[in-house]
Each structure stands twice: as structure tokens, then as C-alpha cells.
Write an enzyme that holds these catalytic residues in place. Structure first.
Site, PDB file in Angstrom:
ATOM      1  N   GLY A  24       0.807  -1.221   0.000  1.00  0.00           N
ATOM      2  CA  GLY A  24       0.000   0.000   0.000  1.00  0.00           C
ATOM      3  C   GLY A  24       0.834   1.262   0.000  1.00  0.00           C
ATOM      4  O   GLY A  24       0.449   2.276   0.596  1.00  0.00           O
ATOM      5  N   GLY A  26       1.314   3.195  -2.535  1.00  0.00           N
ATOM      6  CA  GLY A  26       0.611   4.219  -3.307  1.00  0.00           C
ATOM      7  C   GLY A  26      -0.422   4.946  -2.467  1.00  0.00           C
ATOM      8  O   GLY A  26      -0.527   6.173  -2.505  1.00  0.00           O
ATOM      9  N   THR A 196       8.539  -8.552  13.699  1.00  0.00           N
ATOM     10  CA  THR A 196       9.198  -7.310  13.257  1.00  0.00           C
ATOM     11  C   THR A 196      10.488  -7.568  12.476  1.00  0.00           C
ATOM     12  O   THR A 196      11.019  -6.660  11.855  1.00  0.00           O
ATOM     13  CB  THR A 196       9.580  -6.428  14.468  1.00  0.00           C
ATOM     14  OG1 THR A 196      10.529  -7.130  15.267  1.00  0.00           O
ATOM     15  CG2 THR A 196       8.358  -6.074  15.294  1.00  0.00           C
ATOM     16  N   PRO A 198      11.442  -9.079   9.601  1.00  0.00           N
ATOM     17  CA  PRO A 198      11.612  -8.693   8.190  1.00  0.00           C
ATOM     18  C   PRO A 198      11.779  -7.174   8.027  1.00  0.00           C
ATOM     19  O   PRO A 198      12.571  -6.720   7.197  1.00  0.00           O
ATOM     20  CB  PRO A 198      10.311  -9.182   7.535  1.00  0.00           C
ATOM     21  CG  PRO A 198       9.798 -10.253   8.440  1.00  0.00           C
ATOM     22  CD  PRO A 198      10.221  -9.872   9.833  1.00  0.00           C
ATOM     23  N   THR A 199      11.070  -6.409   8.847  1.00  0.00           N
ATOM     24  CA  THR A 199      11.186  -4.947   8.759  1.00  0.00           C
ATOM     25  C   THR A 199      12.574  -4.492   9.204  1.00  0.00           C
ATOM     26  O   THR A 199      13.180  -3.610   8.592  1.00  0.00           O
ATOM     27  CB  THR A 199      10.091  -4.278   9.620  1.00  0.00           C
ATOM     28  OG1 THR A 199       8.820  -4.699   9.141  1.00  0.00           O
ATOM     29  CG2 THR A 199      10.184  -2.763   9.556  1.00  0.00           C
ATOM     30  N   GLY A 370     -11.483  -2.293 -23.140  1.00  0.00           N
ATOM     31  CA  GLY A 370     -10.790  -3.540 -23.416  1.00  0.00           C
ATOM     32  C   GLY A 370     -10.272  -3.582 -24.839  1.00  0.00           C
ATOM     33  O   GLY A 370     -10.530  -2.675 -25.642  1.00  0.00           O
ATOM     34  N   CYS A 397     -15.789   3.141 -23.349  1.00  0.00           N
ATOM     35  CA  CYS A 397     -14.870   2.956 -24.476  1.00  0.00           C
ATOM     36  C   CYS A 397     -15.258   1.729 -25.301  1.00  0.00           C
ATOM     37  O   CYS A 397     -16.164   1.810 -26.107  1.00  0.00           O
ATOM     38  CB  CYS A 397     -13.421   2.909 -23.981  1.00  0.00           C
ATOM     39  SG  CYS A 397     -12.265   3.340 -25.297  1.00  0.00           S
ATOM     40  N   GLY A 399     -16.950  -0.610 -24.340  1.00  0.00           N
ATOM     41  CA  GLY A 399     -18.347  -0.816 -23.961  1.00  0.00           C
ATOM     42  C   GLY A 399     -19.298   0.047 -24.775  1.00  0.00           C
ATOM     43  O   GLY A 399     -20.469  -0.299 -24.964  1.00  0.00           O
ATOM     44  N   MET A 400     -18.814   1.183 -25.260  1.00  0.00           N
ATOM     45  CA  MET A 400     -19.629   2.024 -26.151  1.00  0.00           C
ATOM     46  C   MET A 400     -19.580   1.476 -27.576  1.00  0.00           C
ATOM     47  O   MET A 400     -20.613   1.326 -28.241  1.00  0.00           O
ATOM     48  CB  MET A 400     -19.108   3.468 -26.128  1.00  0.00           C
ATOM     49  CG  MET A 400     -19.878   4.410 -27.027  1.00  0.00           C
ATOM     50  SD  MET A 400     -18.965   4.828 -28.528  1.00  0.00           S
ATOM     51  CE  MET A 400     -19.614   6.450 -28.867  1.00  0.00           C
ATOM     52  N   HIS A 528     -12.931   7.621 -21.365  1.00  0.00           N
ATOM     53  CA  HIS A 528     -12.932   6.899 -20.082  1.00  0.00           C
ATOM     54  C   HIS A 528     -13.307   7.857 -18.954  1.00  0.00           C
ATOM     55  O   HIS A 528     -12.423   8.464 -18.344  1.00  0.00           O
ATOM     56  CB  HIS A 528     -11.547   6.316 -19.796  1.00  0.00           C
ATOM     57  CG  HIS A 528     -11.204   5.155 -20.668  1.00  0.00           C
ATOM     58  ND1 HIS A 528     -11.537   3.861 -20.335  1.00  0.00           N
ATOM     59  CD2 HIS A 528     -10.569   5.090 -21.859  1.00  0.00           C
ATOM     60  CE1 HIS A 528     -11.113   3.048 -21.289  1.00  0.00           C
ATOM     61  NE2 HIS A 528     -10.519   3.767 -22.223  1.00  0.00           N
ATOM     62  N   GLU A 530     -14.090   7.283 -16.044  1.00  0.00           N
ATOM     63  CA  GLU A 530     -13.594   6.843 -14.728  1.00  0.00           C
ATOM     64  C   GLU A 530     -12.306   7.541 -14.320  1.00  0.00           C
ATOM     65  O   GLU A 530     -12.022   7.660 -13.130  1.00  0.00           O
ATOM     66  CB  GLU A 530     -13.415   5.319 -14.701  1.00  0.00           C
ATOM     67  CG  GLU A 530     -12.319   4.744 -15.597  1.00  0.00           C
ATOM     68  CD  GLU A 530     -12.777   4.410 -17.014  1.00  0.00           C
ATOM     69  OE1 GLU A 530     -13.781   4.987 -17.467  1.00  0.00           O
ATOM     70  OE2 GLU A 530     -12.107   3.575 -17.663  1.00  0.00           O
TER      71      GLU A 530
END
Ligand code: GLN
Length: 556
Positions: A24, A26, A196, A198-199, A370, A397, A399-400, A528, A530
């Protein structure tokens, strides 16, 4: 042009990952930028991807995750979408770099004699180019604070030169650079204790690059206890107050608030000698309202997402369609509904046509973007079912394009209507290649050859699209090669499908829809939508779709 207001003393936060990928980083980077933005700072974010690809456009989304497209057409990593959503800002190509992009610039500079006869070396010239790019992004945004996410995991070969850039920046301006390590604490099932070690090793490996993390973000299933905090502090050489507990959450949008419970923005202000206000800006309050709506949504919308999912399994789907999923969430929660998504493999409808009826249980159907022929006939059957049974349908896209093909086949009786992408020998290519793209495809020159990035469109009066957007001109992001063939527009419109959004010159069809008195919501976009949906600004078309789905959900 660079922003006129440039921060006098910009600060930089590097976010690196330890132990495993997928911890996580990002969302952590986005949330750090967000909590600093909430304190009134102008924040921006940069993603560094360590691979050689110049952009994400040539990578398979089922392996790498979604290709996120920016306004300027850059094809980037899905994390760029997280930054835009959390910060509610538009980013550009200066906010994204890959090893390929960095080397390409350095090699081009060398060819242009920009290094004035010097020997051009991996170190320092590559990290210096990285630093140059970070500073360019800072200037362009006029940012007070820049959060830089270094892709990959500590200990990998690939990201060492980016860590070297962080080290060099910190050496030069120690008060302006902070390093956050996001790490993972496993709980082995037979041991039942959070580990702990691995950290500790990850921090030591990072130390080997000459970097000591200032802050540890400890990711795990459960919150850290005091003992674990002490241990991490002692063995990782990070003061206890700077070890942040980051347990799993139901909604990623709660993470900024969770970080603040641990005092993270105060800690960053201390480390970076920032004296920014404590009182929060208005967008922070709106964000709280949004997360509250997620926690308290009353109704449920059952949404089917129909696509050609194969060789993927459910794990990667959420990565490959992350912006679609988030856009559905933003829109649904805006009307106090919780979306429940079901992924439906369209190949299934080809092998078991009788299963198409199962779609009747859903409140809305989405066909996302897609490429390629696989599963296409199954998708077309699903669109036909949605149209004939008045189930809200939203096509993005592909889908249209497939909705136009479906309409041409079943309402105009053009049985072999198709797109050139699938059957170039069709007698009715209702979706065809743009002239400008033909040569590139013939030359197998695929990178960056699509219609990419933001384009304007005009919306027709009295259409659903116009009502949803409540304006006549829009700008939306594209990523496709094919278009509705102008030769067939008159016939298709004559049969009832309305092209309610068109390019300013009228040549390109951007939105297709059925009138509201014919179908409660049947609409597809060549772009798009989204990519532009944000928690604090749900996309108008997703919202209109969610409203139509909510109406259907209330049916007896
Ligand atoms: N394959 C289609 C095209 O290239 C649609 C692309 C997409 O859905 N992004 O035009």
C-alpha cells in the site's frame, strides 16, 4: 508554463516499501500528500516506476494493473489515479517517471553534447536526472511539498538509482527531505504473533544505500501494540513516536484520518521544519463527510461488470479496473448506496447462452474498456439483454463501441456489423480505424499510438448526457484506436440511438445513448469517464448511472 506561485522552500517526502510489494505504498503516499494538503500546503506527488518501459501503455493490465491516462495523454501507473483522487488535482507527465524515461533523456542529452565532453556515468548522471525531474514537477505545481513514491521493494536491484537520488537530495538539504518506509509485519498463523524481523532487515538494507528512514509506516492486519512499537524503534533506529501503526481498513479513504490519529502530519512538520497551520482546510471537512457516507450508506446497488476476464482470477481484476471501481464507489456513496460488484466473464455467455438471463438480478451493468476479440460475442449478448430488459447500462470505451455494434446488428438488422479490431472483413464496419492510426499499425509502431488524453466534446441539447453534466462542453480522457464510422451515423441515429456527445468538429462520436423514454439508462462513452471521477467530485455520468440503478433496486 510553470506556475507563478513557487514555494520558497519546497519539501520532499520519499516513500519506499519494505519486505513485500503490495503493502500500500501508493495509498500511503497519497494519504501523506493529502494530510499535508489538508494543513493548507500545496501538495503534489510523483510516481517512480523502476521498469524499462518508457510508459505503462505497452504493459498488460492484468499483469501490471490499470493503465491510468492523464489529461496530457501520458499512459501511467494506477497510483497516479490514487494521487489525483486523494488530492483532487490533475497531474501531468512530469509527475511520472520510469527507468526507461530517465535513461532515454540522459542518452539523448549525451548525443546532443549536453554533457560537454564528460564521461556520462550511471552515478551521478542518472540520479541527477531523477532529481532534475523531481524539481521540475515541484516547480510546475508550485508545490510546497512533493511526495515521491519509489516503486518496487527495498533490496531490489531496480530501484537503487532512485534511492541514490533520495540520498543525494537529503545530503544536500537534510532539513527538506524526509524518508518514509512502508513495511509489512506478518503474523504467521501457527505463531500468532506479529513479527518485526523482516522490517528490521529491510531497514538495514535501506541503510546500505546510505539512507536512514525518518518514519516507519507499519502495515499489518491489526494495529501495532506498544511492545512492537518499542522493538521497531530500537532495532530500526527510528524514534518510537515516529513508528506509525497502519492496520488494514475497510475503506482506503479512511487512511488519511488514521494517519492523523497517529499524529503523522505533526511528525512530518517537525522533521521538515515546517511551521504550517494546524487548522484544516475546507476540503478536509468534505472528505470527512465522504468517509462518513461510506460508513453509513443505507441501500445496496448490485452492479455486474461484464468483460473478458481470463487467466486472471479475481485477485488482479481489482487492480486492472481500479478507476472504474472507484468511480462506481464515488457515485454510489454520493447517493448513500453501497455498491456490490460482481465480475462476470463474458466467455461464459458464449459457452452457456442460457445464463444471460441471470443478468436480470442486477441493478446495473457496466462494460469497461478492453482490447481484442476474446469474449466479445458474450459482451454483445449482455448489452442486448440490458437494452431489451431496460437494465441500466453503462459502456466505457469498448463498452460504447460494442453497444453501437449491438444496436446495428439487432435494430438495423446488419447481422455482421463489427469493429475492424475484430473482423476487418465485415460488410459493415460500424467501428473503424482512424485514418491517422493506419500507418502506425502497419509499421507495428504501437507505443503511444492511440488517441490519448483529454479532448473536448459538445453535448446535444435535451440529451441525458447534457442533463447529467449540466453543461454543453466537456473534456474527457481517451485511450483507443477505433471510432464510430461516420459513414453509418445517419442510419444508426435513424434507428433511434442518439450520438449525444461529439468532437468540436462534429467528426467523432463521443457518447451514444438511448432517449430516456425508451430506456432508463443506456449510454456509452468513447472516452474513459472513470479517470476523472474523484471522491469529492463524483463523475456526472457515473452518478446518473448509479441513480438509474438505485431506481431499479427499489423495484418490487
Ligand atoms: N479496443 C478499442 C479501441 O482501441 C477500445 C479501447 C478501450 O476500451 N480503451 O478503440
Amino acid at each position: 508554463m510553470f506556475n507563478k506561485k513557487t514555494a520558497e522552500n519546497p519539501k520532499y517526502v520519499f516513500v519506499v516499501g519494505g519486505v513485500i510489494s503490495g503493502v500500500g505504498k501508493g495509498i500511503t503516499a497519497s494519504s501523506i500528500a493529502k494530510i499535508m494538503q489538508d494543513r493548507g500546503l500545496r501538495a503534489t506527488a510523483i510516481k517512480i516506476d523502476p521498469y524499462i518501459n518508457v510508459d505503462a501503455g505497452t504493459m498488460n493490465p492484468t499483469e501490471h494493473g490499470e493503465v491510468f491516462v492523464l489529461d496530457d495523454g501520458d499512459e501511467t501507473d494506477q497510483d497516479m489515479g490514487n494521487y489525483e483522487r486523494f488530492l483532487n488535482i490533475d497531474l501531468t507527465r512530469v509527475n511520472y517517471m520510469t527507468t526507461g524515461r530517465v535513461y532515454q533523456t540522459v542518452i539523448n542529452k549525451e548525443r546532443n553534447l549536453d554533457y560537454a565532453g564528460k564521461c556520462v556515468q550511471v552515478v551521478p548522471h542518472i540520479p541527477l536526472e531523477v532529481i532534475d525531474r523531481i524539481e521540475t514537477a515541484q516547480k510546475k505545481a508550485g508545490a510546497d511539498i512533493v511526495v515521491i513514491e519509489v516503486g518496487g521493494t527495498i533490496g531490489e536491484y531496480e530501484n537503487i538509482l532512485f534511492l541514490e537520488a533520495a540520498r543525494m537530495m537529503k545530503l544536500k538539504n537534510p532539513k527538506d527531505v524526509a524518508v518514509v518506509m512502508v513495511s509489512y509485519l506478518p503474523v504467521p498463523s501457527k505463531v500468532g504473533e506479529m513479527k518485526t524481523k523482516p522490517t528490521q532487515h529491510a531497514v538495514r538494507t535501506l541503510n546500505g544505500s546510505g539512507i536512514q528512514p525518518d518514519i516507519l509506516v507499519a502495515r499489518s492486519n491489526d494495529p501495532l501494540d506498544e511492545k512492537r512499537k518499542e522493538k521497531l524503534s530500537l532495532f530500526c533506529n527510528v524514534p518510537e513516536g515516529r513508528v506509525i501503526s497502519a492496520p488494514d481498513v475497510d475503506s482506503i479513504y479512511d487512511i488519511p484520518a488514521n494517519f492523523e490519529k497517529e499524529g503523522l502530519s505533526d511528525i512530518l512538520c517537525d522533521i521538515l521544519f515546517l511551521s504550517c497551520k494546524k487548522n484544516r482546510v475546507e476540503s478536509a471537512e468534505l472528505w470527512d463527510m465522504f468517509t462518513h457516507r461510506i460508513a453509513t450508506a443505507k441501500g445496496e446497488l448490485k452492479i455486474a461488470v461484464v468483460g473478458k476476464y481470463f487467466d486472471t482470477g479475481n485477485y488482479v481484476l481489482s487492480d486492472a479496473y481500479i478507476s472504474v471501481i472507484e468511480a462506481i464507489r464515488h457515485a454510489s456513496y454520493a447517493i448513500n448506496q453501497k455498491p456490490v460488484l460482481t465480475w462476470i466473464n463474458s466467455v461464459d455467455f458464449e459457452q452457456h447462452p442460457e445464463r444471460i438471463k441471470d443478468l436480470a438480478q442486477y441493478d446495473g451493468i457496466i462494460v469497461p474498456g478492453g482490447f481484442g476479440a476474446r469474449g466479445i460475442e458474450g459482451i454483445i449478448s449482455a448489452i442486448q439483454f440490458a437494452r431489451e430488459n431496460k437494465i441500466p447500462y453503462f459502456g466505457l470505451c469498448y463498452g460504447m463501441q460494442l453497444a453501437v455494434i449491438e444496436y446495428a446488428r439487432h435494430k438495423l438488422g446488419w447481422k455482421d456489423a463489427n469493429t475492424r479490431e475484430i473482423n476487418p472483413d465485415s460488410s459493415r464496419l460500424v467501428i473503424d480505424i482512424m485514418e491517422s492510426q493506419k500507418g502506425k499499425l502497419d509499421a507495428h509502431d504501437y507505443g503511444g499510438t492511440m488517441r490519448l488524453g483529454a479532448y473536448d466534446a459538445y453535448l446535444g441539447t435535451g440529451t441525458m448526457a447534457r442533463t447529467a453534466y449540466a453543461k454543453d462542453t466537456i473534456s474527457e480522457r481517451h485511450r483507443h484506436r477505433y471510432e464510430v464510422n461516420p459513414a453509418y451515423i445517419k442510419d444508426i441515429e435513424g434507428a433511434g440511438l442518439v450520438f449525444s456527445g461529439r468532437s468540436p468538429d462534429g467528426e467523432l462520436m463521443e457518447i451514444a445513448e438511448l432517449p430516456k423514454d425508451v430506456h432508463p439508462f443506456f449510454l456509452g462513452t468513447q472516452f474513459h469517464p472513470e479517470f476523472k471521477s474523484r471522491p469529492l467530485a463524483p463523475h456526472p455520468l457515473f452518478k446518473a448511472f448509479a441513480e438509474a440503478a438505485a431506481t431499479r433496486a427499489k423495484r418490487a
